[in-house]
Design an enzyme around this catalytic site. Structure first.
Site, PDB file in Angstrom:
ATOM      1  CD  GLU A 315      24.550  19.938   4.400  1.00 17.57           C
ATOM      2  OE1 GLU A 315      23.733  19.252   3.779  1.00 17.57           O
ATOM      3  OE2 GLU A 315      25.188  19.512   5.388  1.00 17.57           O
ATOM      4  CG  ASP A 389      24.280  13.615   1.284  1.00 19.28           C
ATOM      5  OD1 ASP A 389      25.250  13.062   1.823  1.00 19.28           O
ATOM      6  OD2 ASP A 389      23.391  14.203   1.927  1.00 19.28           O
ATOM      7  CD  GLU A 417      22.158  11.235   5.841  1.00 20.06           C
ATOM      8  OE1 GLU A 417      21.635  12.348   5.667  1.00 20.06           O
ATOM      9  OE2 GLU A 417      23.390  11.050   5.820  1.00 20.06           O
TER      10      GLU A 417
END
Length: 725
Positions: A315, A389, A417
């Protein structure tokens, strides 16, 4: 006039039976976590405890022993409602003895066999009888930290109503490094944090040491967590500068007596950013020398420093790949710098390349498995539980079992998340257990993920597990009272992955909320169903990555305009006029090839694929016949509606507990559940309407149509949603 008003108000309160502080004194607000030492109301059990441990002998002198002393003096009188007799001598009648295993204890109580079964963090809690026939509860260990863990376990037994007569517990942690990863930035922003800003007030450190730091350490020690990474994996090089290392040292000094080592996330390009070098190439001698000097500087300040956590070439983060080097070369350079001091490198496997066009779930395996056996002995590869993820449900990562020569650490997410942030009740122990108990079959039946990370399947130099923390500056620490249960459950499972999610839930409820058994049973049922409820109303049948852009708040299955294909939800669900799901079989991306033969055979065939993972591995027609006999479309929609109904029921179940829960805690959860019910409907309606544009099929009979349009849901924006990267 004021005096008369006060007197009248006092008279009203007395007559009406209302307390002066009724509006404000609402009992526990969640700050005390599971260390909520409330009076044991079961008189029989309380009297038994009083007879057994009313006299206490605590042996030793150290900062850790002082913590044990304070904890017992805080817990026992409150739990038992009686004063406790303290002595430096063996109690003359029944009592509690807490001491390291010296020669006298070993001889008098025949401890040699038990002591051989524990390591330096382990402990023994045992009912023993002395020469005068007095019966004692003995807590012993090889170290002060072991005594601390044993003391917390003893208190936990009392909080949860367990008997101490004939107790015989011999325990050591199954995993050596049991860590929290804080994704906290130096400006107190917390990436994927939903409980306020970071608890670390870096500006005031090192001099100003808030009480919360001590309470944080105490809570972690009580569940066996022994390491903490205090800064974000998207690291800032400033953390390695002298002024900031002084701040880190002040935290390390607080944590040390609690058995907690401090770790730092580092930026791989730090030699350039703060070292005035022209490169960060891991094979450059000047770069190697810089890291060696930095390690020496850190260990001079923090002799028990744990090591580095590294996110590299992921990332946009810098890494060895920037110089044509491998992850092994990058990790080994750091590992050699730490080796003289006993430090470890935890190297994250969460990588996917901007240039790599391979389907994302394959990329970490493809990059790391060829490097098996090339890492230094003090390197562990930290692997997320699934190949994408932290989704509400994923299959276990195929990396587990594929690198037998390399220690693999588990990375779980505690912060929610992708599971509703801090307003959705999602008890994640069921997720953790689903992964830990998954049988990889790499060495036949019984090759569980847990046995891979704890080293019992293949002996490893390092065994480690990490949880991305959900802790913030909110008064109740985690934003949602039930978020505390995930922190607690993670710690308990990191210590002993054989525990069940059910028993951990019951312990947490009794220690945190209530000891009324019918209420405990009802809340346990809520917790055990909660994560599956979320899977149903967010990502049923193996769907994943359907969240909206950037903040990951709310549904966005229509998103297809991001900078790379695999950031878009449409990349993962592949809905079209034919059907839905991502084909990862040999005819598709061939992700199945990364699993053991047993799983390849199952995942290749939709009829054999576990239904909860069906659309993870297969692109199937809308009219595909499910095991229920219904069509895929109808089954998918029913899961979405079932999730909402179950969430509404969870809200009703909680409201029924009002008389058994402290008002502050009850109201916090009540408000959160109101939000969760509405957001469950939002997820359901938005996803069903969107997928219906492809299926072109009506809703199953008996299900009500959404009352808002798809365009409405697409129009929603959340520019200030918390926790954004």
């Amino acid at each position: 006039m004021k005096v008369i008003t006060v007197l009248l108000l006092f008279f009203y309160c007395v007559v009406s039976g209302k307390a002066w502080s009724n509006e404000y004194d609402q009992g526990d607000d969640g700050y005390r976590l599971w260390l909520n030492y409330t009076f044991i109301e079961n008189d029989t059990q309380r009297l038994l405890y009083l007879r057994q441990i009313a006299n206490v002998q605590l042996v030793g002198q150290s900062d850790t022993i002082s913590i044990i002393d304070r904890e017992l003096k805080k817990a026992l009188p409150t739990l038992l409602g009686n004063s406790i007799n303290w002595s430096t001598n063996v109690p003359q009648s029944n009592g509690l003895i807490i001491s390291k295993a010296n020669s006298t204890l070993r001889h008098n109580y025949k401890l040699d066999h038990s002591l051989k079964m524990i390591n330096n963090e382990g402990f023994i809690i045992k009912t023993v009888t002395d020469q005068k026939q007095n019966q004692h509860v003995l807590v012993t260990a090889k170290s002060d930290i072991g005594l601390l863990y044993g003391t917390y376990r003893l208190i936990q037994l009392m909080q949860t109503g367990k008997p101490l007569s004939d107790v015989n517990i011999v325990e050591s942690p199954k995993i050596a490094l049991r860590m929290l990863n804080h994704w906290d930035d130096l400006d107190r922003h917390t990436e994927r944090g939903y409980a306020g800003e970071s608890i670390w007030d870096w500006h005031k450190l090192p001099q100003y040491k808030e009480q919360r730091y001590f309470d944080y350490a105490r809570a972690n020690a009580s569940i066996g967590i022994n390491g903490t990474v205090v800064n974000n994996v998207n690291a800032n090089s400033l953390i390695l500068t002298p002024a900031w290392l002084e701040k880190v040292r002040s935290l390390a000094d607080i944590f040390r007596p609690y058995g907690i080592k401090i770790y730092l996330s580092i930026k791989f390009s730090s030699p350039q950013q703060i070292g005035n070098l022209s490169t960060s190439d891991p094979i450059d001698p000047n770069v190697q020398k810089w890291w060696q000097g930095k390690a020496a500087e850190i260990y001079k300040l923090i002799p028990d420093f744990g090591g580095f956590l590294v996110k590299a070439n992921s990332e946009g983060q810098p890494g060895p790949g920037d110089y044509g080097r491998t992850h092994a070369q990058g990790a080994n350079m750091l590992a050699k710098a730490l080796q003289p001091y006993g430090g470890n490198v935890i190297w994250r496997a969460f990588v996917y390349s901007h240039e790599e066009k391979t389907e994302r779930s394959l990329q970490a395996y493809n990059e790391f498995v060829p490097l098996d056996g090339q890492f230094e002995k003090n390197v562990s590869i930290q692997v997320k539980n699934g190949p994408i993820d932290f989704q509400p449900r994923e299959p276990f990562s195929p990396m587990f079992g594929a690198m037998p020569k390399t220690p693999l650490a588990m990375e779980f997410q505690i912060t929610q998340e992708y599971l509703g942030f801090s307003t959705h009740l999602a008890y994640l122990a069921t997720l953790y257990k689903e992964v830990l108990d998954a049988d990889t079959r790499v060495k036949g039946i019984g090759s569980t993920v847990a046995k891979i990370i704890d080293g019992t399947l293949v002996n490893k130099n390092i065994t480690a597990i990490a949880g991305v923390a959900n802790i913030g500056s909110d008064r109740n620490w985690t934003g949602h009272i039930f978020g505390q249960a995930n922190w607690y459950a993670y710690g308990r499972l990191a210590w002993d992955h054989d525990l069940t999610a059910d028993e951990i839930a019951q312990d947490w409820i009794k220690m945190t909320l209530t000891q009324e058994q019918s209420s405990v049973n009802s809340i346990t049922n809520m917790m055990m169903r909660s994560r599956e409820n979320i899977v149903n109303y967010m990502t049923p049948l193996g769907l994943h990555h359907l969240m909206d852009t950037g903040h990951h708040y709310g549904p966005g299955p229509w998103v297809d305009n991001l900078g790379r294909d695999d950031w878009n939800p449409v990349y993962y669900h592949r809905a079209d006029d034919y059907g839905i799901g991502l084909d990862r079989t040999s005819k598709g991306t061939n992700a199945v090839s990364q699993y053991a033969t047993y799983w390849q055979t199952r995942f290749e065939d939709p009829a054999k694929t576990p239904q909860p993972l069906l659309l993870w591995f297969h692109h199937l027609p809308w009219d595909y016949t499910m095991p229920s006999g219904d069509t895929l479309w109808n089954e998918l929609v029913k899961h979405y509606y079932r999730g909402v109904v179950a969430t509404e029921q969870m809200e009703k179940d909680w409201l029924a507990q009002k008389n058994h829960i402290a008002p502050h805690q009850f109201n916090q959860v009540k408000m959160a559940l109101e939000i969760q019910v509405e957001e469950a409907k939002w997820w359901r309606d938005a996803c069903v309407l969107y997928f219906q544009t492809y299926s072109k099929r009506p809703l199953p009979n008996g299900l009500s149509k959404p009352d808002k349009s798809l365009d409405y849901f697409k129009s929603l924006t959340f520019p200030y949603a918390p926790g954004q990267g």
